[in-house]
Design a protein around this motif. Structure first.
Motif, PDB file in Angstrom:
ATOM      1  N   GLY A  81       0.784  -1.220   0.000  1.00  0.00           N
ATOM      2  CA  GLY A  81       0.000   0.000   0.000  1.00  0.00           C
ATOM      3  C   GLY A  81       0.816   1.270   0.000  1.00  0.00           C
ATOM      4  N   LEU A  82       2.078   1.194  -0.439  1.00  0.00           N
ATOM      5  CA  LEU A  82       2.953   2.363  -0.429  1.00  0.00           C
ATOM      6  C   LEU A  82       2.976   3.097  -1.762  1.00  0.00           C
ATOM      7  CD1 LEU A  82       5.981   0.824   1.519  1.00  0.00           C
ATOM      8  CD2 LEU A  82       4.158   2.296   2.408  1.00  0.00           C
ATOM      9  N   THR A  83       2.411   2.495  -2.811  1.00  0.00           N
ATOM     10  CA  THR A  83       2.399   3.110  -4.135  1.00  0.00           C
ATOM     11  C   THR A  83       0.998   3.029  -4.710  1.00  0.00           C
ATOM     12  OG1 THR A  83       4.681   2.443  -4.498  1.00  0.00           O
ATOM     13  CG2 THR A  83       3.432   3.094  -6.439  1.00  0.00           C
ATOM     14  N   ALA A  84       0.532   4.122  -5.284  1.00  0.00           N
ATOM     15  CA  ALA A  84      -0.835   4.153  -5.803  1.00  0.00           C
ATOM     16  C   ALA A  84      -0.898   3.796  -7.283  1.00  0.00           C
ATOM     17  CB  ALA A  84      -1.440   5.539  -5.587  1.00  0.00           C
ATOM     18  N   GLU A  85       0.021   4.327  -8.094  1.00  0.00           N
ATOM     19  CA  GLU A  85      -0.037   4.112  -9.526  1.00  0.00           C
ATOM     20  C   GLU A  85       1.190   3.354 -10.011  1.00  0.00           C
ATOM     21  OE1 GLU A  85      -0.824   7.407 -11.968  1.00  0.00           O
ATOM     22  OE2 GLU A  85      -2.617   8.043 -10.868  1.00  0.00           O
ATOM     23  N   PRO A  86       1.007   2.485 -11.014  1.00  0.00           N
ATOM     24  CA  PRO A  86       2.157   1.761 -11.569  1.00  0.00           C
ATOM     25  C   PRO A  86       3.077   2.707 -12.320  1.00  0.00           C
ATOM     26  CG  PRO A  86       0.196   1.368 -12.889  1.00  0.00           C
ATOM     27  CD  PRO A  86      -0.259   2.128 -11.685  1.00  0.00           C
ATOM     28  N   PRO A  87       4.353   2.365 -12.439  1.00  0.00           N
ATOM     29  CA  PRO A  87       5.287   3.231 -13.151  1.00  0.00           C
ATOM     30  C   PRO A  87       5.007   3.235 -14.649  1.00  0.00           C
ATOM     31  CG  PRO A  87       6.333   1.149 -12.617  1.00  0.00           C
ATOM     32  CD  PRO A  87       4.991   1.145 -11.938  1.00  0.00           C
ATOM     33  N   THR A  88       5.468   4.291 -15.318  1.00  0.00           N
ATOM     34  CA  THR A  88       5.367   4.344 -16.777  1.00  0.00           C
ATOM     35  C   THR A  88       6.376   3.374 -17.370  1.00  0.00           C
ATOM     36  OG1 THR A  88       4.690   6.654 -16.700  1.00  0.00           O
ATOM     37  CG2 THR A  88       5.544   5.836 -18.789  1.00  0.00           C
ATOM     38  N   LEU A  89       5.932   2.562 -18.300  1.00  0.00           N
ATOM     39  CA  LEU A  89       6.781   1.483 -18.811  1.00  0.00           C
ATOM     40  C   LEU A  89       7.137   1.622 -20.281  1.00  0.00           C
ATOM     41  CD1 LEU A  89       5.040  -1.513 -17.003  1.00  0.00           C
ATOM     42  CD2 LEU A  89       7.176  -0.375 -16.369  1.00  0.00           C
ATOM     43  N   HIS A  90       6.581   2.603 -20.993  1.00  0.00           N
ATOM     44  CA  HIS A  90       6.917   2.757 -22.406  1.00  0.00           C
ATOM     45  C   HIS A  90       8.405   3.046 -22.554  1.00  0.00           C
ATOM     46  CE1 HIS A  90       2.683   2.618 -22.979  1.00  0.00           C
ATOM     47  NE2 HIS A  90       2.446   3.832 -22.506  1.00  0.00           N
ATOM     48  N   MET A  91       9.016   2.527 -23.623  1.00  0.00           N
ATOM     49  CA  MET A  91      10.470   2.577 -23.766  1.00  0.00           C
ATOM     50  C   MET A  91      10.901   2.990 -25.167  1.00  0.00           C
ATOM     51  SD  MET A  91      11.386  -0.988 -21.805  1.00  0.00           S
ATOM     52  CE  MET A  91      10.443  -1.448 -20.327  1.00  0.00           C
TER      53      MET A  91
END
Length: 338
Positions: A81-91
């Motif tokens: 529960g320490l992060t709300a949104e997933p990281p951006t993964l586009h590369m």
């Protein structure tokens, strides 16, 4: 595509491991060491395949490991529960042809799937022609169909800068870009986009398309192979097909590599593969010329010096380039050996 000993797009079911989403964590309890989580994720096997697939490329492999480390930590944080949104993964993958961009994209798809960031380890590889139509109303359906196929996995767009052709006001690439950007933003939790191509052209592409620049979080540069790496790649390519160099042929091929890699249109491992295909053809011709000799396993599997030295490269030409065609013609065009 770069040399790959093993290049399946999808891992076999028995090779897959439990994603981090499946690791039970009592509420508020830390899951143990990152080393334990790393082993449970199955990522070590993906990295082992990457090492088998590609010779060298230490900077690229290092960047892939850095991204994987970030994702593992992020996954644990999300479960606590320490992060709300997933990281951006586009590369963005930049580099010359034949340096392993497609192969690394395949392995990245497996890593993202193992960690639960995408639903499948599917990689859909496309170019401009797959997405851009030739007339009004043709581009949107083509682009949407590609996106539908790739959804849940990774979309790999090679030579992505060809989507943008500002010199042609009637070009439909801008429509494909607009649709793609919407999906990259609104469905980034269900699709990872990897754009690839030459570094200088990709830089211009990002400058002309700030929407892409703001959506791409990870940039990986793929260096050219060195001569020793290319020789090793060539030997592994031959071994995979049950061929080998004899001692003189190996020395000749080392000479070939040094000359060819300094000529126009060199495409790293792709050029090595093409050179070996021609060497195998010359071996077959020699065997037919010696047709009265009994065949042996040794004769069928050995590439001799002559099969290498016959190359146009040793006569000042570029092997595989049509006779009489200026060396500069076609440079940088899609589909040409660059």
């Amino acid at each position: 595509m770069a040399f790959s000993m093993h290049a399946p797009v999808q891992a076999r079911p028995e090779e897959r491991r439990q994603a981090l989403d499946d690791i039970d964590l009592p509420e508020g309890e830390l899951p143990g060491s990152l080393a334990e989580i790393y082993e449970k994720s199955g990522i070590p096997e993906v990295f082992a395949r990457l090492d088998r697939d590609l010779i060298g490329l230490a900077p690229v492999k290092g960047r892939v490991r850095e991204i994987a480390s970030l994702l593992i930590v992020d996954k644990v944080r999300r479960q606590l529960g320490l992060t709300a949104e997933p990281p951006t993964l586009h590369m963005s993958f930049t580099g010359n042809p034949g340096t392993g961009k497609t192969t690394v994209a395949m392995r990245m798809a497996q890593i993202l799937h193992q960690l639960g960031y995408i639903r499948t380890d599917r990689l859909v590889a496309v170019t401009r022609d797959d997405m851009v139509g030739q007339y009004i109303g043709h581009t949107a359906p083509k682009t949407k169909e590609i996106l539908k196929r790739a959804m849940g996995g990774v979309l790999f767009i090679d030579e992505a800068y060809y989507l943008f052709r500002p010199e042609n006001e009637r070009d439909y690439g801008a429509e494909a870009i607009e649709i793609l950007l919407q999906i990259m933003e609104n469905q980034r939790d269900d699709l990872v986009v990897v754009v690839a191509g030459y570094a200088d052209k990709m830089a211009k592409f990002f400058t002309a398309n700030p929407g892409f620049r703001s959506r791409v979080a990870h940039h990986i540069d793929f260096p050219d192979y060195g001569a020793a790496e290319l020789l090793e790649i060539g030997e592994l390519m031959l071994a995979r097909q049950n061929y080998r160099f004899d001692a003189k042929a190996r020395a000749a091929f080392a000479d070939y590599v040094k000359i060819r890699m300094n000529q126009p249109h060199f495409a790293n491992a792709r050029s090595i593969r093409n050179a070996l295909d021609r060497a195998r053809m010359r071996q077959a011709i020699r065997l037919f010329q010696e047709k009265d000799k009994p065949l042996t396993k040794e004769s069928l599997t050995t590439i001799q010096e002559g099969e290498i030295r016959q190359s146009r490269v040793f006569r000042g030409g570029i092997e595989g380039w049509p006779e009489g065609v200026p060396d500069a013609q076609g440079a940088g065009q899609p589909g040409m050996e660059k």
